[in-house]
Scaffold this active site. Structure first.
Site, short mmCIF file in Angstrom:
data_model
loop_
_atom_site.label_atom_id
_atom_site.label_comp_id
_atom_site.label_asym_id
_atom_site.label_seq_id
_atom_site.Cartn_x
_atom_site.Cartn_y
_atom_site.Cartn_z
CB SER A 215 8.99 -23.63 -4.12
OG SER A 215 9.45 -24.98 -4.08
CG ASP B 108 15.38 -26.34 -9.96
OD1 ASP B 108 15.17 -27.45 -9.43
OD2 ASP B 108 15.06 -25.27 -9.44
CG HIS C 33 11.81 -25.57 -7.98
ND1 HIS C 33 13.01 -25.72 -7.32
CD2 HIS C 33 10.86 -25.43 -7.02
CE1 HIS C 33 12.80 -25.68 -6.02
NE2 HIS C 33 11.51 -25.49 -5.81
#
Length: 462
Positions: free
Chosen positions: A194, A362, A365
């Site tokens: 990701s 986050d 990410h």
């Protein structure tokens, strides 16, 4: 130890990096045959007619050879609304993901640019030629374009699950022939999770992957970039899901293969399986002539507050081991990213990390800004390993200096290699380079026909 055996090792190679790209340029689309004109298509999928300039295709249009296109299994597809306008007004939904449920287009041999626009589907993966090639297109009208060869006379297209139990549909397909040989352009292929993947229809502050922003300009040459990374993926899962298949199928000498995966492996796998899977991918990519780059992945924002600092995460030590064993470049992105974070501070890094859908920060990410910065760092690191080979003059004599000690490499009376002060009156520190094969050279004392040999092939004996 000096021996007459002619052993090639990393020590006797004077290569700084890969020269396999010399003379490899971008493909030209000029000089196409008259037949190529019939190989260019613009399809509008769905049952409510076609947008201007497109050929309309309904789910009921089965393939027939006289028309040259159509669905292989009309009973496994259906027309659906896509909620947009133009080609996005409707789409064809794929209701079965078996290998036979494809949209087929007859095409002459060649390299094609294929552009796919998905319908109003939350996450759709596109298979081309039976392999996953466009990963997890998200939201209404997400668009992806790739170049692939068609050599069997027909292109097969299919929408498959990117998210279980949700609609997988296509609104439009555009096909353009680029050459009539099927020769692929120089390509950078990327394996990842990701933090590397492509994202569509999302705000700049939301989660992004650096692979989407990686420049294909390496060492002054231009490369296409094919990002095969997907969210949540781990090394063995990447192979098992078929994401390595197009890399191994289309990869060739002159291509790069970047492996940046490991964050999820501790959840779904283990270090032993990670090591064996990555090693296997490296060997298979090298067998195709590709240059492999391993990436020790970046850490969390919270790592900046740790004391003492972490030196790595995500099985980075395994990548160091594989890099040494397989003689491939290892990029320490963890340290580069952490050093960048320390330079701007914990608070300064906030804009480089994503904001979650609930508004919270986050810690893992990157935002679009952060992903772009990592892509910039990655290019710098790979560029540093993309220097040209040095080809020494076989008629010249050389000295080798230890930059740390300033001492010279020389032979002693026992024929062993040692370090010593340079003496103008003796020739023990003078060496010749004699080509063995390709870009590899034997290093030989000026006054002997023996060759430099590392005992047991181990760096510990060097």
């Amino acid at each position: 130890m000096m021996k007459s055996r002619k052993i090639l090792s990393a020590l006797t190679s004077l290569t700084l990096s890969v020269s396999a790209f010399a003379g490899t340029g971008a493909l030209s689309s000029s000089g196409l045959s008259a037949q190529a004109a019939s190989a260019n298509w613009k399809f509008d999928f769905g049952g409510s007619g076609a947008a201007y300039g497109y050929t309309g295709v309904s789910a009921s249009d089965g393939y027939n050879s006289s028309r040259g296109y159509g669905f292989a299994q009309t009973w496994s597809v259906s027309n659906v609304s896509a909620g947009g306008s133009g080609v996005l007004a409707d789409a064809v939904k794929f209701n079965d993901y078996g290998s036979g449920n494809t949209f087929n287009v007859d095409l002459p041999k060649g390299l094609y640019e294929v552009k796919v626009t998905v319908g109003n589907a939350p996450r759709t993966t596109i298979k081309l030629e039976g392999m996953v090639q466009m990963m997890n297109l998200t939201g209404l009208g997400a668009v992806e374009t790739v170049k692939i060869p068609v050599t069997d006379g027909q292109l097969n297209i299919q929408a498959v699950e990117g998210m279980s139990g949700r609609e997988q549909s296509i609104s439009a397909v555009e096909i353009t022939q680029l050459n009539d040989t099927g020769t692929m352009p120089p390509t950078v292929w990327i394996c990842g999770d990701s933090t590397v993947a492509n994202y569509y229809n999302c705000a700049d502050s939301s989660q992004h992957g650096w692979g989407q922003f990686f420049s294909g300009n390496i060492g002054g040459s231009s490369y296409d970039v094919r990002n095969m990374a997907t969210s949540g993926q781990y090394a063995k899962g990447f192979v098992d899901a078929g994401q390595f298949a197009p890399i191994e199928t289309y990869g060739k000498s002159g291509d790069y293969y970047i492996i940046s995966i490991g964050i999820n492996d501790s959840n779904y796998s283990n270090q032993s399986e990670y090591y064996s899977t990555v090693t296997d991918m490296v060997k298979r990519a090298k067998a195709k002539g590709m240059t492999v780059v391993l990436v020790k992945q970046q850490g969390r924002r919270g790592d900046l507050t740790r004391s003492p600092r972490l030196t790595g995460r995500w099985y980075g030590s395994s990548l160091d081991q594989i890099g040494s064993e397989q003689n491939v470049q290892v990029v320490d992105l963890f340290t580069r990213w952490q050093n960048f974070g320390l330079s701007v501070g914990y608070d300064g890094m906030a804009s480089y990390y994503a904001t979650k859908s609930d508004g919270s920060e986050d810690d893992l990410h990157q935002s679009k800004k952060g992903a772009q910065k990592i892509a910039e760092i990655m290019l710098e690191e790979i560029q540093s390993g993309a220097q040209m080979y040095i080809h020494p003059d076989e008629n010249a004599y050389y000295t080798f200096t230890n930059l740390n000690s300033a001492l010279y490499m020389e032979t002693n009376s026992d024929g062993n290699v040692v370090q010593g002060e340079k003496q103008s009156s003796d020739g023990q520190h003078i060496w010749r380079c004699v080509q063995a094969t390709g870009d590899y050279y034997y290093i030989k004392p000026a006054d002997s026909d023996l060759c430099l040999y590392v005992d047991g092939g181990s760096k510990d004996n060097g």
